[in-house]
Enzyme design. Structure first.
Site, PDB file in Angstrom:
ATOM      1  N   ASP A   1      -3.269  -2.980  -2.504  1.00 57.02           N
ATOM      2  CA  ASP A   1      -4.107  -1.853  -2.657  1.00 57.02           C
ATOM      3  C   ASP A   1      -4.057  -0.996  -3.967  1.00 57.02           C
ATOM      4  O   ASP A   1      -2.904  -1.126  -4.425  1.00 57.02           O
ATOM      5  CB  ASP A   1      -4.277  -1.121  -1.359  1.00 57.02           C
ATOM      6  CG  ASP A   1      -5.513  -0.037  -1.304  1.00 57.02           C
ATOM      7  OD1 ASP A   1      -5.165   1.022  -0.662  1.00 57.02           O
ATOM      8  OD2 ASP A   1      -6.588  -0.435  -1.958  1.00 57.02           O
ATOM      9  N   ASN A   2      -5.214  -0.586  -4.469  1.00 54.63           N
ATOM     10  CA  ASN A   2      -5.050   0.667  -5.373  1.00 54.63           C
ATOM     11  C   ASN A   2      -4.502   0.191  -6.790  1.00 54.63           C
ATOM     12  O   ASN A   2      -3.869   0.867  -7.591  1.00 54.63           O
ATOM     13  CB  ASN A   2      -4.058   1.766  -5.028  1.00 54.63           C
ATOM     14  CG  ASN A   2      -4.350   2.171  -3.469  1.00 54.63           C
ATOM     15  OD1 ASN A   2      -3.515   2.164  -2.651  1.00 54.63           O
ATOM     16  ND2 ASN A   2      -5.513   2.944  -3.379  1.00 54.63           N
TER      17      ASN A   2
ATOM     18  N   ASP B   1       0.952  -1.209   0.143  1.00 53.40           N
ATOM     19  CA  ASP B   1      -0.088   0.060   0.087  1.00 53.40           C
ATOM     20  C   ASP B   1       0.721   1.278   0.110  1.00 53.40           C
ATOM     21  O   ASP B   1       0.210   2.288   0.305  1.00 53.40           O
ATOM     22  CB  ASP B   1      -0.938   0.118   1.166  1.00 53.40           C
ATOM     23  CG  ASP B   1      -2.035   1.072   1.141  1.00 53.40           C
ATOM     24  OD1 ASP B   1      -2.779   1.329   2.157  1.00 53.40           O
ATOM     25  OD2 ASP B   1      -2.407   1.475   0.071  1.00 53.40           O
TER      26      ASP B   1
ATOM     27  N   GLU C   1     -11.176   4.289  -1.634  1.00 51.42           N
ATOM     28  CA  GLU C   1     -11.595   4.659  -0.271  1.00 51.42           C
ATOM     29  C   GLU C   1     -12.690   5.903  -0.076  1.00 51.42           C
ATOM     30  O   GLU C   1     -12.265   7.001  -0.581  1.00 51.42           O
ATOM     31  CB  GLU C   1     -10.481   4.852   0.680  1.00 51.42           C
ATOM     32  CG  GLU C   1      -9.687   5.792   0.462  1.00 51.42           C
ATOM     33  CD  GLU C   1      -8.372   4.938  -0.239  1.00 51.42           C
ATOM     34  OE1 GLU C   1      -8.679   3.890  -0.979  1.00 51.42           O
ATOM     35  OE2 GLU C   1      -7.096   5.250  -0.346  1.00 51.42           O
TER      36      GLU C   1
ATOM     37  N   LYS D   1       2.953   3.519  -5.703  1.00 50.97           N
ATOM     38  CA  LYS D   1       2.343   2.368  -6.480  1.00 50.97           C
ATOM     39  C   LYS D   1       3.344   2.063  -7.489  1.00 50.97           C
ATOM     40  O   LYS D   1       3.537   0.781  -7.897  1.00 50.97           O
ATOM     41  CB  LYS D   1       1.081   3.094  -7.375  1.00 50.97           C
ATOM     42  CG  LYS D   1       0.107   3.875  -6.125  1.00 50.97           C
ATOM     43  CD  LYS D   1      -0.165   2.944  -5.072  1.00 50.97           C
ATOM     44  CE  LYS D   1      -0.891   3.603  -3.778  1.00 50.97           C
ATOM     45  NZ  LYS D   1      -0.714   2.928  -2.591  1.00 50.97           N
TER      46      LYS D   1
HETATM   47  C1  LIG Z   1       2.009   5.878  -0.732  1.00 55.35           C
HETATM   48  C2  LIG Z   1       0.869   6.231   0.239  1.00 55.35           C
HETATM   49  C3  LIG Z   1       1.074   5.420   1.783  1.00 55.35           C
HETATM   50  C4  LIG Z   1       2.288   5.631   2.413  1.00 55.35           C
HETATM   51  O1  LIG Z   1       3.346   4.887   1.893  1.00 55.35           O
HETATM   52  C5  LIG Z   1       4.485   5.614   2.063  1.00 55.35           C
HETATM   53  N1  LIG Z   1       5.511   5.179   1.536  1.00 55.35           N
HETATM   54  C6  LIG Z   1       5.677   5.529   0.222  1.00 55.35           C
HETATM   55  N2  LIG Z   1       6.778   4.686  -0.383  1.00 55.35           N
HETATM   56  C7  LIG Z   1       7.165   3.803   0.595  1.00 55.35           C
HETATM   57  C8  LIG Z   1       8.237   3.097   0.632  1.00 55.35           C
HETATM   58  N3  LIG Z   1       8.941   2.849  -0.273  1.00 55.35           N
HETATM   59  N4  LIG Z   1       8.767   2.665   1.975  1.00 55.35           N
HETATM   60  C9  LIG Z   1       7.992   2.916   2.908  1.00 55.35           C
HETATM   61  N5  LIG Z   1       6.817   3.623   3.115  1.00 55.35           N
HETATM   62  C10 LIG Z   1       6.358   4.389   1.678  1.00 55.35           C
HETATM   63  C11 LIG Z   1       3.925   6.994   2.080  1.00 55.35           C
HETATM   64  O2  LIG Z   1       4.930   7.963   3.057  1.00 55.35           O
HETATM   65  C12 LIG Z   1       2.532   7.179   2.474  1.00 55.35           C
HETATM   66  O3  LIG Z   1       2.670   7.459   4.155  1.00 55.35           O
HETATM   67  N6  LIG Z   1      -0.506   5.869  -0.428  1.00 55.35           N
HETATM   68  C13 LIG Z   1      -0.831   6.466  -1.362  1.00 55.35           C
HETATM   69  O4  LIG Z   1      -0.196   7.619  -1.914  1.00 55.35           O
HETATM   70  C14 LIG Z   1      -2.309   6.453  -1.663  1.00 55.35           C
HETATM   71  C15 LIG Z   1      -2.856   7.460  -2.713  1.00 55.35           C
HETATM   72  C16 LIG Z   1      -4.371   7.398  -3.066  1.00 55.35           C
HETATM   73  C17 LIG Z   1      -4.964   8.327  -3.845  1.00 55.35           C
HETATM   74  C18 LIG Z   1      -6.121   7.989  -4.646  1.00 55.35           C
HETATM   75  C19 LIG Z   1      -6.745   8.786  -5.575  1.00 55.35           C
HETATM   76  C20 LIG Z   1      -6.087  10.146  -5.574  1.00 55.35           C
HETATM   77  F1  LIG Z   1      -6.671  11.168  -6.209  1.00 55.35           F
HETATM   78  C21 LIG Z   1      -5.191  10.531  -4.572  1.00 55.35           C
HETATM   79  C22 LIG Z   1      -4.454   9.482  -3.664  1.00 55.35           C
HETATM   80  C23 LIG Z   1      -5.207   6.172  -2.370  1.00 55.35           C
HETATM   81  C24 LIG Z   1      -4.537   5.079  -1.651  1.00 55.35           C
HETATM   82  O5  LIG Z   1      -5.310   4.166  -1.081  1.00 55.35           O
HETATM   83  C25 LIG Z   1      -2.931   5.311  -1.321  1.00 55.35           C
HETATM   84  O6  LIG Z   1      -2.589   4.298  -0.719  1.00 55.35           O
HETATM   85 MG   LIG Z   2      -4.012   2.388  -0.478  1.00 51.45          MG
END
Ligand SMILES: C[C@H](C[C@H]1O[C@@H](n2cnc3c(N)ncnc32)[C@H](O)[C@@H]1O)NC(=O)c1cc(-c2ccc(F)cc2)cc(O)c1O
Ligand SMILES: [Mg+2]
Length: 214
Positions: free
Chosen positions: A169-170, A141, A199, A144
């Site tokens: 997810d996604n 998650d 969501e 992407k």
């Molecule tokens: C990426 C994020 C979730 C978190 O992941 C951490 N992260 C990242 N890369 C790494 C790594 N390489 N290692 C560890 N952590 C890491 C980050 O700091 C965020 O806290 N999730 C999303 O961007 C996300 C976006 C949407 C979304 C959908 C429609 C829209 F119009 C706008 C946004 C829906 C979702 O359901 C998501 O999940």
């Molecule tokens: Mg997600």
């Protein structure tokens, strides 16, 4: 001074959820995000699919990539058997700090190891750092475009065993086209798409469940 969205989510949990009650934490976040302010938690609709997969797999070891505020972390951990362990990776320090407090409020800190850092750096270290052999369940998650490289990395690091489940997810919104292409065409996986919605919205999204065949 202006608060961040994760800070507002934590405030909603501390105001509306009961300490030590994970389901009330999940409910408080869903209420806030549905009626006050959208946020990128897996949410209640896809969350029910997540719950059914966790319950079916009944995993002893879980890896979550992308903690955000800890919504899915708490949701998964609340369904795990007593000895089970969940490791969650989050590279944004602000998000990690909020997630730690949400996890603590839910009373699940002893089941969850939150590691602050990037998945690409940490996946190769998980065996030595946590004495993990393989993961029974991985919830993807995070960014992407990291789903595919991190899946290949988990394969290379021997973190998957015959029967390990990947739940992503996604896969529609924002979308993970290269991951879907790989996982659906690889002879090493058997995949299934669970159609749902982004969501708290009516937009299509879904979860891809894949079994590693070894
Ligand atoms: C990426 C994020 C979730 C978190 O992941 C951490 N992260 C990242 N890369 C790494 C790594 N390489 N290692 C560890 N952590 C890491 C980050 O700091 C965020 O806290 N999730 C999303 O961007 C996300 C976006 C949407 C979304 C959908 C429609 C829209 F119009 C706008 C946004 C829906 C979702 O359901 C998501 O999940
Ligand atoms: Mg997600």
């Amino acid at each position: 001074t202006q608060t961040t969205r994760p800070q507002r989510i934590l405030a909603a949990v501390q105001k509306n959820a009961t300490r030590g009650d994970p389901r009330s934490v999940v409910k408080a976040i869903d209420q806030f995000c549905r009626h006050k302010e959208w946020a990128m938690n897996v949410g209640d609709e896809k969350g029910c699919i997540l719950d059914s997969v966790v319950t079916e797999v009944n995993p002893a070891t879980v890896l979550e990539l992308g903690t955000y505020c800890g919504y899915s972390t708490v949701r998964i951990a609340s369904l795990l058997p007593s000895h089970a362990k969940l490791i969650t990776l989050e590279f944004d320090p602000g998000n990690a700090a909020i997630a730690r407090q949400v996890i603590a409020w839910a009373g699940l800190a002893d089941k969850i190891q939150l590691v602050e850092g990037a998945s690409g750096d940490w996946i190769p270290k998980l065996k030595e750092k946590f004495g993990i052999e393989t993961f029974d369940l991985v919830f993807l998650d995070h960014w992407k475009d990291r789903y595919l490289p991190d899946t290949k990395l988990m394969e290379e690091c021997g973190l998957l065993r015959k029967g390990s489940i990947l739940l992503a997810d996604n896969v529609i919104c924002p979308g993970t086209p290269d991951y879907l292409e790989y996982i659906r065409n690889s002879p090493r996986y058997k995949s299934q798409y669970f159609k749902s919605h982004l969501e708290y919205t009516k937009a299509e999204d879904g979860l891809e469940k894949s079994v590693f065949l070894g």
